[in-house]
Structure formats: C-alpha cells, structure tokens
Design a protein around this motif. Structure first.
Motif, PDB file in Angstrom:
ATOM      1  N   GLU A 238      48.957  37.867  55.644  1.00 60.92           N
ATOM      2  CA  GLU A 238      48.431  36.821  54.779  1.00 60.92           C
ATOM      3  C   GLU A 238      47.215  37.310  53.999  1.00 60.92           C
ATOM      4  OE1 GLU A 238      49.341  33.394  54.191  1.00 60.92           O
ATOM      5  OE2 GLU A 238      51.190  34.343  54.857  1.00 60.92           O
ATOM      6  N   THR A 239      46.367  38.094  54.661  1.00 64.60           N
ATOM      7  CA  THR A 239      45.163  38.613  54.007  1.00 64.60           C
ATOM      8  C   THR A 239      45.522  39.567  52.875  1.00 64.60           C
ATOM      9  OG1 THR A 239      43.916  38.391  56.072  1.00 64.60           O
ATOM     10  CG2 THR A 239      43.007  39.859  54.391  1.00 64.60           C
ATOM     11  N   VAL A 240      46.465  40.478  53.140  1.00 65.70           N
ATOM     12  CA  VAL A 240      46.886  41.415  52.095  1.00 65.70           C
ATOM     13  C   VAL A 240      47.510  40.662  50.922  1.00 65.70           C
ATOM     14  CG1 VAL A 240      48.447  43.317  51.545  1.00 65.70           C
ATOM     15  CG2 VAL A 240      47.193  43.330  53.705  1.00 65.70           C
ATOM     16  N   ALA A 241      48.307  39.648  51.224  1.00 63.41           N
ATOM     17  CA  ALA A 241      48.927  38.852  50.160  1.00 63.41           C
ATOM     18  C   ALA A 241      47.870  38.162  49.308  1.00 63.41           C
ATOM     19  CB  ALA A 241      49.887  37.831  50.758  1.00 63.41           C
ATOM     20  N   ALA A 242      46.835  37.619  49.960  1.00 67.02           N
ATOM     21  CA  ALA A 242      45.762  36.953  49.221  1.00 67.02           C
ATOM     22  C   ALA A 242      45.023  37.940  48.324  1.00 67.02           C
ATOM     23  CB  ALA A 242      44.793  36.285  50.190  1.00 67.02           C
ATOM     24  N   LEU A 243      44.761  39.148  48.824  1.00 68.31           N
ATOM     25  CA  LEU A 243      44.072  40.158  48.030  1.00 68.31           C
ATOM     26  C   LEU A 243      44.917  40.577  46.822  1.00 68.31           C
ATOM     27  CD1 LEU A 243      42.612  42.310  50.938  1.00 68.31           C
ATOM     28  CD2 LEU A 243      41.301  40.903  49.335  1.00 68.31           C
ATOM     29  N   TYR A 246      44.772  37.837  44.246  1.00 69.84           N
ATOM     30  CA  TYR A 246      43.477  37.879  43.578  1.00 69.84           C
ATOM     31  C   TYR A 246      43.454  38.973  42.510  1.00 69.84           C
ATOM     32  CZ  TYR A 246      38.651  39.574  43.078  1.00 69.84           C
ATOM     33  OH  TYR A 246      37.458  40.050  42.581  1.00 69.84           O
ATOM     34  N   ALA A 247      43.905  40.193  42.888  1.00 69.04           N
ATOM     35  CA  ALA A 247      43.917  41.306  41.935  1.00 69.04           C
ATOM     36  C   ALA A 247      44.786  40.983  40.727  1.00 69.04           C
ATOM     37  CB  ALA A 247      44.405  42.583  42.630  1.00 69.04           C
ATOM     38  N   ALA A 248      45.944  40.358  40.954  1.00 65.92           N
ATOM     39  CA  ALA A 248      46.850  40.009  39.862  1.00 65.92           C
ATOM     40  C   ALA A 248      46.228  38.957  38.948  1.00 65.92           C
ATOM     41  CB  ALA A 248      48.177  39.510  40.431  1.00 65.92           C
ATOM     42  N   ALA A 249      45.518  37.988  39.548  1.00 71.23           N
ATOM     43  CA  ALA A 249      44.903  36.921  38.751  1.00 71.23           C
ATOM     44  C   ALA A 249      43.783  37.461  37.872  1.00 71.23           C
ATOM     45  CB  ALA A 249      44.385  35.825  39.664  1.00 71.23           C
ATOM     46  N   VAL A 250      43.033  38.427  38.394  1.00 72.88           N
ATOM     47  CA  VAL A 250      42.000  39.056  37.571  1.00 72.88           C
ATOM     48  C   VAL A 250      42.646  39.842  36.436  1.00 72.88           C
ATOM     49  CG1 VAL A 250      40.175  40.796  37.549  1.00 72.88           C
ATOM     50  CG2 VAL A 250      40.300  39.150  39.428  1.00 72.88           C
ATOM     51  N   ASP A 252      45.615  39.424  34.987  1.00 75.72           N
ATOM     52  CA  ASP A 252      46.279  38.637  33.927  1.00 75.72           C
ATOM     53  C   ASP A 252      45.353  37.600  33.280  1.00 75.72           C
ATOM     54  OD1 ASP A 252      46.173  36.362  35.603  1.00 75.72           O
ATOM     55  OD2 ASP A 252      48.234  36.621  36.309  1.00 75.72           O
ATOM     56  N   GLY A 253      44.102  37.549  33.727  1.00 74.13           N
ATOM     57  CA  GLY A 253      43.128  36.667  33.104  1.00 74.13           C
ATOM     58  C   GLY A 253      43.134  35.238  33.593  1.00 74.13           C
ATOM     59  N   SER A 254      43.939  34.937  34.616  1.00 75.31           N
ATOM     60  CA  SER A 254      43.988  33.560  35.113  1.00 75.31           C
ATOM     61  C   SER A 254      42.838  33.242  36.070  1.00 75.31           C
ATOM     62  CB  SER A 254      45.329  33.285  35.791  1.00 75.31           C
ATOM     63  OG  SER A 254      45.519  34.134  36.912  1.00 75.31           O
ATOM     64  N   PHE A 255      42.099  34.234  36.480  1.00 75.38           N
ATOM     65  CA  PHE A 255      40.896  34.045  37.299  1.00 75.38           C
ATOM     66  C   PHE A 255      39.786  34.917  36.729  1.00 75.38           C
ATOM     67  CE2 PHE A 255      37.884  35.209  40.568  1.00 75.38           C
ATOM     68  CZ  PHE A 255      37.545  33.974  41.078  1.00 75.38           C
ATOM     69  N   PRO A 256      38.601  34.380  36.560  1.00 74.73           N
ATOM     70  CA  PRO A 256      38.200  32.997  36.882  1.00 74.73           C
ATOM     71  C   PRO A 256      38.608  32.018  35.785  1.00 74.73           C
ATOM     72  CG  PRO A 256      36.328  34.236  36.091  1.00 74.73           C
ATOM     73  CD  PRO A 256      37.460  35.216  36.162  1.00 74.73           C
ATOM     74  N   GLY A 257      38.884  30.777  36.185  1.00 78.93           N
ATOM     75  CA  GLY A 257      39.179  29.726  35.232  1.00 78.93           C
ATOM     76  C   GLY A 257      37.918  28.942  34.920  1.00 78.93           C
ATOM     77  N   PRO A 258      38.027  27.952  34.047  1.00 78.39           N
ATOM     78  CA  PRO A 258      36.853  27.130  33.694  1.00 78.39           C
ATOM     79  C   PRO A 258      36.202  26.486  34.909  1.00 78.39           C
ATOM     80  CG  PRO A 258      38.684  26.705  32.202  1.00 78.39           C
ATOM     81  CD  PRO A 258      39.232  27.570  33.293  1.00 78.39           C
ATOM     82  N   GLU A 259      37.027  26.143  35.903  1.00 74.95           N
ATOM     83  CA  GLU A 259      36.493  25.488  37.094  1.00 74.95           C
ATOM     84  C   GLU A 259      35.681  26.430  37.980  1.00 74.95           C
ATOM     85  OE1 GLU A 259      40.513  27.161  38.260  1.00 74.95           O
ATOM     86  OE2 GLU A 259      39.579  26.263  36.475  1.00 74.95           O
TER      87      GLU A 259
END
Length: 276
Positions: A238-243, A246-250, A252-259
C-alpha cells in the motif's frame, strides 16, 4: 491511564491473554495508543528494522534511550518496556547504569534483558534497586553468532536448560519472561510451571501473551515473512502504491491542486511585485 505491571498481573491471574508489539518512534507509538494493545517493547530489533543492520548487536544504550524517549512521548496508555542492548549485561555495574538511564532518560516502565541462569544475579540486583525486569529466554538474538537463528530446545537437554533459565529468571524477581523460538509444547509446559506471565514469539499459543515486531504484522517488508509472524495487513504494498500515485500526480500536474495551496488577491500581489 497507562497500563501497569499490576494490571498485567491481574489479567494474567484471570487467565486473560494479552498482546505486546514493538514500536520504535513517536508515530508508531501513537498508532498503538489508539489501539487496544497494552504493552510496547522498544526492542533492540530496531538495529535491523530501523537502522538496517543484519543483527541487533550494533545497537547502543544511547540508541535505545533515543528511541524509547520517542515512544514514551507518543503513547500514554501502554506499558513501555525498553531493551538492554548487547554487551551491557556482561558487567553488572554497566547493566545497572544502563537500566537506570533507560528508565530515567528514556522514560520506560520496565527493562528487558536476555539470558537465564547466567543473568539471574543481575536481575535480582536490578529488582532490588527498584527496576522492573522482563526476562527473555530460548532464542536470544544477541547470541545469534553463538546460537544461530533457529528453534531452541528441541532435544531433552536443551529443553531442560530453557526451563531452568525461565525458572531462574522468575526466582530472581522478573515480572514476566519472553519465550522466543521454542517448541510450542515446551513453551506451554514452561508457562504451566511458572507463576509469572510468559510472552511468546514463535513459541505457540500456550503462552500468557504474544509479542510481534511492528514491521512483520503490518507487512512492511515484502521479502521477509518470519514463520512465527502473521501479516495482518500488507501496508508495504500500500505504501509503495501511494508513493507511485504521488509521483504520477506531480508528473501530470494534478498535484498540488488549488485545495493544497494558499491564495492571495491579485491587487495585493501586484502591489507586492511593484514594491520590488
């Protein structure tokens, strides 16, 4: 209210089984604080699962104090037991000083030390000066080079030795004893003969309680599952999946969001930039 030795004793006398788990820092201790586990062992196993060594032998008294202090800060409910590391029990005066430091500076409520008849006099001395002691017999990790990592007490002579060690620990004044990597039948027989709780690890279900390593029961190591452990969750995957997420979201620009960010009004920003 923090669990006490007397409350463990009361549960033991009532025939209730209890769980113990290792913890090594503030965060793990906080998770235990939110659970029903009444006992924490700040084990010198941190040498392997935290420090990355191949045994517990490099762990120092200062290491144990450092980690015990973090655990005590993070938990107000469990009784915290701190390990005396390799070497300090060879000289009684060193062991007493280390135990005093572990309780004064680390803040634990008991210490644990490995060995049976060979450390009985030391246990008695510690108890006499007011230091509660948990014993540890059977396979003793600090003796890994002498014993190897294997089940102890399979033959008659060694089974007798482990029983004698457990009895010696009890007679010296220990309030509980860990039985590690001994046959289940032997552990059950020892438990029946003692009047203090036994805490098993790889010793079957006949003990008064059980202790498991934090990383083993949570499945934090994918390539190592000891036979005596049960993986109650697979948090490593689960930890590796979360990491990875996170890397993918950074990427593709989806993280960080406005919130995930603070804002300021355009006029204030303009004035600030003009001031520069």
């Amino acid at each position: 209210m923090r669990t006490t030795i007397q409350s463990i004793r009361t549960a033991y006398e009532a025939g209730e089984r209890f769980a113990m788990v290792t913890a090594y820092d503030y965060t793990s201790a906080q998770f235990v604080d939110r659970s029903s586990v009444p006992l924490i062992l700040v084990g010198d196993s941190l040498g392997m699962v935290v420090q990355g060594n191949d045994s517990t032998l490099p762990v120092t008294v200062d290491d144990m104090i450092y980690h015990t202090r973090m655990v005590v800060r993070g938990n107000s409910n469990a009784l915290v037991v701190g390990d005396l590391p390799f070497g300090v029990t060879a000289i009684d005066d060193d062991a007493v000083r280390a135990a005093v430091r572990l309780m004064q500076q680390g803040g634990c409520q008991s210490v644990k030390l490995e060995g049976g008849t060979s450390v009985a006099a030391l246990i008695r001395r510690l108890v006499d000066v007011g230091i509660p002691v948990m014993g540890h017999v059977g396979f003793t990790p600090q003796s890994v080079h002498a014993l190897g990592t294997r089940v102890q007490g399979r033959d008659e002579a060694n089974a007798r030795r482990i029983l004698e060690d457990a009895l010696a620990v009890q007679e010296a004044g220990a309030w509980a004893v860990v039985l590690e990597l001994v046959p289940a039948e032997l552990a059950a027989a020892i438990t029946e003969r003692l009047s203090i709780p036994t805490i098993g690890i790889g010793a079957g279900a006949g003990c008064s309680g059980q202790v498991q390593v934090w990383h083993d029961l949570l499945g934090l190591y994918e390539d190592f599952v000891p036979r005596h452990a049960r993986r109650f969750r697979s948090l490593g995957a689960e930890t590796v999946a979360a990491l990875d997420e996170y890397a993918a979201a950074v990427s593709d620009g989806s993280f960080p969001g406005p919130e995930n960010a603070s804002t300021m009004d355009a006029a204030t920003l303009a004035r600030a930039l003009d001031d520069e």
